[in-house]
Write a protein that holds these residues in place. Structure first.
Motif, PDB file in Angstrom:
ATOM      1  N   GLN A 161       0.808  -1.200   0.000  1.00 60.17           N
ATOM      2  CA  GLN A 161       0.000   0.000   0.000  1.00 60.17           C
ATOM      3  C   GLN A 161       0.850   1.262   0.000  1.00 60.17           C
ATOM      4  OE1 GLN A 161      -3.138   0.039  -0.527  1.00 60.17           O
ATOM      5  NE2 GLN A 161      -3.523  -2.132  -0.355  1.00 60.17           N
ATOM      6  N   THR A 162       1.982   1.214   0.674  1.00 66.13           N
ATOM      7  CA  THR A 162       2.842   2.398   0.718  1.00 66.13           C
ATOM      8  C   THR A 162       3.497   2.638  -0.634  1.00 66.13           C
ATOM      9  OG1 THR A 162       3.263   1.956   3.057  1.00 66.13           O
ATOM     10  CG2 THR A 162       4.690   3.547   1.976  1.00 66.13           C
ATOM     11  N   VAL A 163       3.877   1.573  -1.324  1.00 66.21           N
ATOM     12  CA  VAL A 163       4.414   1.736  -2.674  1.00 66.21           C
ATOM     13  C   VAL A 163       3.361   2.370  -3.579  1.00 66.21           C
ATOM     14  CG1 VAL A 163       5.250   0.554  -4.737  1.00 66.21           C
ATOM     15  CG2 VAL A 163       6.078  -0.147  -2.488  1.00 66.21           C
ATOM     16  N   ILE A 164       2.127   1.884  -3.497  1.00 68.41           N
ATOM     17  CA  ILE A 164       1.050   2.428  -4.329  1.00 68.41           C
ATOM     18  C   ILE A 164       0.836   3.907  -4.023  1.00 68.41           C
ATOM     19  CG2 ILE A 164      -1.420   2.302  -4.837  1.00 68.41           C
ATOM     20  CD1 ILE A 164      -1.263  -0.694  -4.134  1.00 68.41           C
ATOM     21  N   ALA A 165       0.736   4.218  -2.735  1.00 67.02           N
ATOM     22  CA  ALA A 165       0.439   5.595  -2.330  1.00 67.02           C
ATOM     23  C   ALA A 165       1.572   6.556  -2.648  1.00 67.02           C
ATOM     24  CB  ALA A 165       0.129   5.632  -0.836  1.00 67.02           C
ATOM     25  N   SER A 166       2.786   6.065  -2.729  1.00 68.39           N
ATOM     26  CA  SER A 166       3.956   6.941  -2.880  1.00 68.39           C
ATOM     27  C   SER A 166       4.532   6.934  -4.286  1.00 68.39           C
ATOM     28  CB  SER A 166       5.050   6.507  -1.886  1.00 68.39           C
ATOM     29  OG  SER A 166       4.548   6.412  -0.573  1.00 68.39           O
ATOM     30  N   ALA A 167       3.994   6.091  -5.171  1.00 70.70           N
ATOM     31  CA  ALA A 167       4.599   5.923  -6.497  1.00 70.70           C
ATOM     32  C   ALA A 167       4.597   7.219  -7.302  1.00 70.70           C
ATOM     33  CB  ALA A 167       3.875   4.820  -7.262  1.00 70.70           C
ATOM     34  N   SER A 168       3.474   7.937  -7.286  1.00 66.68           N
ATOM     35  CA  SER A 168       3.414   9.158  -8.084  1.00 66.68           C
ATOM     36  C   SER A 168       4.348  10.226  -7.519  1.00 66.68           C
ATOM     37  CB  SER A 168       1.976   9.688  -8.136  1.00 66.68           C
ATOM     38  OG  SER A 168       1.500  10.014  -6.849  1.00 66.68           O
ATOM     39  N   THR A 169       4.415  10.321  -6.201  1.00 67.66           N
ATOM     40  CA  THR A 169       5.331  11.281  -5.581  1.00 67.66           C
ATOM     41  C   THR A 169       6.777  10.945  -5.942  1.00 67.66           C
ATOM     42  OG1 THR A 169       3.798  11.561  -3.732  1.00 67.66           O
ATOM     43  CG2 THR A 169       6.067  12.282  -3.389  1.00 67.66           C
ATOM     44  N   PHE A 170       7.113   9.662  -5.913  1.00 69.88           N
ATOM     45  CA  PHE A 170       8.463   9.211  -6.265  1.00 69.88           C
ATOM     46  C   PHE A 170       8.790   9.586  -7.709  1.00 69.88           C
ATOM     47  CE2 PHE A 170      11.330   5.905  -7.950  1.00 69.88           C
ATOM     48  CZ  PHE A 170      12.393   6.028  -7.072  1.00 69.88           C
ATOM     49  N   GLY A 171       7.836   9.338  -8.626  1.00 67.74           N
ATOM     50  CA  GLY A 171       8.086   9.619 -10.033  1.00 67.74           C
ATOM     51  C   GLY A 171       8.235  11.093 -10.322  1.00 67.74           C
ATOM     52  N   ILE A 172       7.417  11.926  -9.676  1.00 69.67           N
ATOM     53  CA  ILE A 172       7.439  13.364  -9.947  1.00 69.67           C
ATOM     54  C   ILE A 172       8.564  14.058  -9.192  1.00 69.67           C
ATOM     55  CG2 ILE A 172       6.140  15.507  -9.651  1.00 69.67           C
ATOM     56  CD1 ILE A 172       3.576  13.843 -10.126  1.00 69.67           C
ATOM     57  N   GLU A 173       8.643  13.832  -7.892  1.00 65.60           N
ATOM     58  CA  GLU A 173       9.573  14.588  -7.046  1.00 65.60           C
ATOM     59  C   GLU A 173      11.007  14.053  -7.101  1.00 65.60           C
ATOM     60  OE1 GLU A 173       8.682  17.308  -5.541  1.00 65.60           O
ATOM     61  OE2 GLU A 173       6.541  17.157  -5.998  1.00 65.60           O
ATOM     62  N   GLU A 174      11.177  12.730  -7.203  1.00 63.51           N
ATOM     63  CA  GLU A 174      12.519  12.146  -7.167  1.00 63.51           C
ATOM     64  C   GLU A 174      13.102  11.948  -8.563  1.00 63.51           C
ATOM     65  OE1 GLU A 174      15.969  11.049  -5.575  1.00 63.51           O
ATOM     66  OE2 GLU A 174      14.256  11.501  -4.291  1.00 63.51           O
ATOM     67  N   LEU A 175      12.288  11.427  -9.487  1.00 64.02           N
ATOM     68  CA  LEU A 175      12.797  11.112 -10.820  1.00 64.02           C
ATOM     69  C   LEU A 175      12.605  12.253 -11.814  1.00 64.02           C
ATOM     70  CD1 LEU A 175      11.726   7.369 -11.162  1.00 64.02           C
ATOM     71  CD2 LEU A 175      13.834   8.338 -10.227  1.00 64.02           C
ATOM     72  N   GLY A 176      11.802  13.261 -11.425  1.00 58.22           N
ATOM     73  CA  GLY A 176      11.687  14.453 -12.253  1.00 58.22           C
ATOM     74  C   GLY A 176      10.762  14.343 -13.436  1.00 58.22           C
ATOM     75  N   PHE A 177       9.832  13.387 -13.436  1.00 56.52           N
ATOM     76  CA  PHE A 177       8.888  13.260 -14.541  1.00 56.52           C
ATOM     77  C   PHE A 177       7.704  14.208 -14.349  1.00 56.52           C
ATOM     78  CE2 PHE A 177      10.890   8.984 -14.588  1.00 56.52           C
ATOM     79  CZ  PHE A 177      11.407   9.030 -15.878  1.00 56.52           C
ATOM     80  N   ALA A 178       7.115  14.628 -15.471  1.00 54.55           N
ATOM     81  CA  ALA A 178       5.928  15.469 -15.418  1.00 54.55           C
ATOM     82  C   ALA A 178       4.723  14.647 -14.972  1.00 54.55           C
ATOM     83  CB  ALA A 178       5.658  16.080 -16.796  1.00 54.55           C
ATOM     84  N   GLU A 179       3.686  15.341 -14.479  1.00 53.78           N
ATOM     85  CA  GLU A 179       2.483  14.645 -14.016  1.00 53.78           C
ATOM     86  C   GLU A 179       1.870  13.796 -15.124  1.00 53.78           C
ATOM     87  OE1 GLU A 179      -0.207  17.499 -12.411  1.00 53.78           O
ATOM     88  OE2 GLU A 179       0.739  17.488 -10.434  1.00 53.78           O
ATOM     89  N   GLY A 180       1.895  14.292 -16.355  1.00 51.31           N
ATOM     90  CA  GLY A 180       1.329  13.532 -17.464  1.00 51.31           C
ATOM     91  C   GLY A 180       2.066  12.227 -17.696  1.00 51.31           C
ATOM     92  N   THR A 181       3.396  12.239 -17.563  1.00 55.36           N
ATOM     93  CA  THR A 181       4.186  11.019 -17.733  1.00 55.36           C
ATOM     94  C   THR A 181       3.876  10.008 -16.646  1.00 55.36           C
ATOM     95  OG1 THR A 181       5.973  12.290 -18.747  1.00 55.36           O
ATOM     96  CG2 THR A 181       6.534  10.106 -17.903  1.00 55.36           C
ATOM     97  N   VAL A 182       3.750  10.492 -15.406  1.00 58.58           N
ATOM     98  CA  VAL A 182       3.430   9.592 -14.292  1.00 58.58           C
ATOM     99  C   VAL A 182       2.026   9.023 -14.453  1.00 58.58           C
ATOM    100  CG1 VAL A 182       3.082   9.473 -11.797  1.00 58.58           C
ATOM    101  CG2 VAL A 182       5.049  10.701 -12.729  1.00 58.58           C
ATOM    102  N   LEU A 183       1.105   9.860 -14.909  1.00 53.88           N
ATOM    103  CA  LEU A 183      -0.249   9.371 -15.172  1.00 53.88           C
ATOM    104  C   LEU A 183      -0.229   8.268 -16.230  1.00 53.88           C
ATOM    105  CD1 LEU A 183      -2.666  12.444 -15.211  1.00 53.88           C
ATOM    106  CD2 LEU A 183      -3.013  10.289 -13.997  1.00 53.88           C
ATOM    107  N   GLY A 184       0.554   8.472 -17.294  1.00 58.33           N
ATOM    108  CA  GLY A 184       0.646   7.459 -18.336  1.00 58.33           C
ATOM    109  C   GLY A 184       1.240   6.155 -17.820  1.00 58.33           C
TER     110      GLY A 184
END
Length: 447
Positions: free
Chosen positions: A269-292
């Protein structure tokens, strides 16, 4: 003249209606809890930071990046107090479908109010999310307690897995629409913030509308084998909860599984809840990329859930769950070293998550149901979900604290490997056949 047994036909009809509980609720779990809420809340909170770049709440200094983890943690601690009482109440009413729908609609209203989350009003958004998240988990408690009523032991893994697949299909379909809205917001004449807020609203409408199907399609059943407790409905619910907690010692295998589930599901559950934050804040992807990428996860998870269900028919649910936990260990290890801004490794990581995500959760639900004595489904599933739902407090607290101390999401997500290791070791000790006998249920075809 022989009379055809119509019970399987009636069960199949109810099962098709029940599948839409996952289809409906996954709109909240994906679009809101999974992808958009956490990074959007962080952006709102950043508008209200002090000179040190932190929020100041009740004398505490909180980094905006850690705020979603703390909000989820608070919601889960609250759910641990509420869900067992709800389960005791649900097993004392024949109107489980009505209770399910009422909780879902209350959660949808709170989710809809997130449309008004803007400016620096992060406190309002946090409160609405806590209410919506609490209602979402409560509705799932009732929904899962219906599973043993509409399926035989031999059908359980299949029905649970198909339900999860419906959830990923429904959540993924809405997420695809929201992906387009957020990605092409300029062409639609929308700001990024407005596109996100409209997507949050769409999840509320989807959740509310599709909940009508299980509400109308699942039969009301009178409670069975409920321990007698004097008093009104609320008093009886507290009394039944106490009776259940005392009774749980008679089902040590169910208790052993609950402890194992506490650990490995917190990690999931923590991986699920934190995945978008990890992708945007740590890896630097845009919200659209993380959504995709999240959309890719949904698509893969739909087939992963069905595949895990078929594997369980051959090898047994416990063995397949353990294989899934090994996959989760590999995923959080890979997250520690994945290059920032590199899309292909990020997509591969999302694909791996999709393979193991739905299957481990679906089989955990059906596996636990084998250890529940008849008539106590909601009570036992309330204990199950007190340790559950896209919302785990040990995991999210660990994630938030590690981030707070290291200022990096990489060690924060890698720290979750402890939950998969401990959960897997505890699951190894669960005696499936003994647990089924203790609950008085029919043995499954494959143990």
């Amino acid at each position: 003249m022989s009379i055809a047994d119509l019970a399987p036909v009636r069960r199949a009809r109810e099962q098709r209606s029940w599948y839409f509980t996952d289809w409906a609720a996954s709109a909240f779990q994906t679009t809101v809890a999974g992808v958009l809420f956490a990074p959007y809340l962080i952006s709102i909170a950043e508008n209200d930071v002090g000179e040190n770049g932190h929020l100041h709440v009740l004398g505490l200094s909180i980094a905006p990046g850690a705020l979603p983890s703390y909000v989820i943690t608070f919601s889960t601690v609250l759910s641990a107090l509420v869900y067992p009482l709800l389960g005791a109440l649900a097993d004392r009413t024949e109107r489980k479908p009505d209770l399910l729908a009422g909780l879902a609609w209350a959660g949808a209203v709170a989710t809809g109010l997130l449309f008004f989350l803007e400016g620096d009003n992060w406190a309002f958004g946090s409160i609405m999310f806590v209410i919506a998240n609490l209602c979402a988990g409560a509705a799932v408690v009732v929904s899962d307690s219906i599973l043993p009523q509409i399926s035989s032991e031999a059908e359980r893994d299949r029905v649970s897995s198909v339900g999860w697949a419906y959830g990923y299909a429904g959540g993924g379909l809405l997420l695809a629409v929201n992906f387009a809205v957020v990605t092409f917001h300029d062409a639609l004449g929308l700001s990024t913030e407005t596109a996100v807020r409209l997507s949050l609203l769409s999840a509320a409408l989807w959740w509310a509308a599709f909940t009508i199907i299980p509400w109308r399609g699942i039969r009301r059943r009178p409670p069975v084998e409920v321990t007698h407790v004097d008093g009104g409905l609320l008093a009886r619910s507290f009394g039944q909860l106490w009776a259940t907690l005392k009774d749980l010692r008679n089902y040590p295998v169910a208790l052993s599984f609950l402890v194992a589930y506490l650990f490995f599901n917190d990690g999931i559950q923590t991986v699920i809840a934190s995945a978008s934050t990890f992708g945007i804040e740590e890896l630097g992807f845009a919200e659209g990329t993380v959504l995709g990428t999240y959309l890719l996860v949904q698509f893969v998870a739909m087939f992963g859930a069905i595949g895990f269900g078929r594997a369980a028919d051959r090898f047994g649910a416990k063995q397949v769950i353990l294989a899934g936990l090994a996959g989760w260990m590999a995923i959080v290890s890979a997250a520690l070293v994945i290059p920032a801004g590199s899309l292909v490794p990020f997509l591969l990581l999302g694909t791996a998550i999709g393979v193991v995500l739905g299957g481990t959760q679906a089989l955990a639900r059906s596996y636990f149901s084998l250890f529940i004595p008849r008539g106590k489904e909601a009570e036992y599933f309330s204990l199950y979900h007190a340790m559950d739902r896209g919302t785990s407090w040990f995991g999210t607290l660990t994630f938030g604290l590690v981030y707070q101390f290291t200022d990096s999401y990489r060690p924060a997500i890698f720290a979750l490997i402890v939950f998969f290791v401990v959960g897997g070791l505890l699951l190894l000790r669960v005696d499936t056949e003994r647990g089924i006998r203790q609950a008085g249920n029919a043995p499954a075809d494959v143990i």
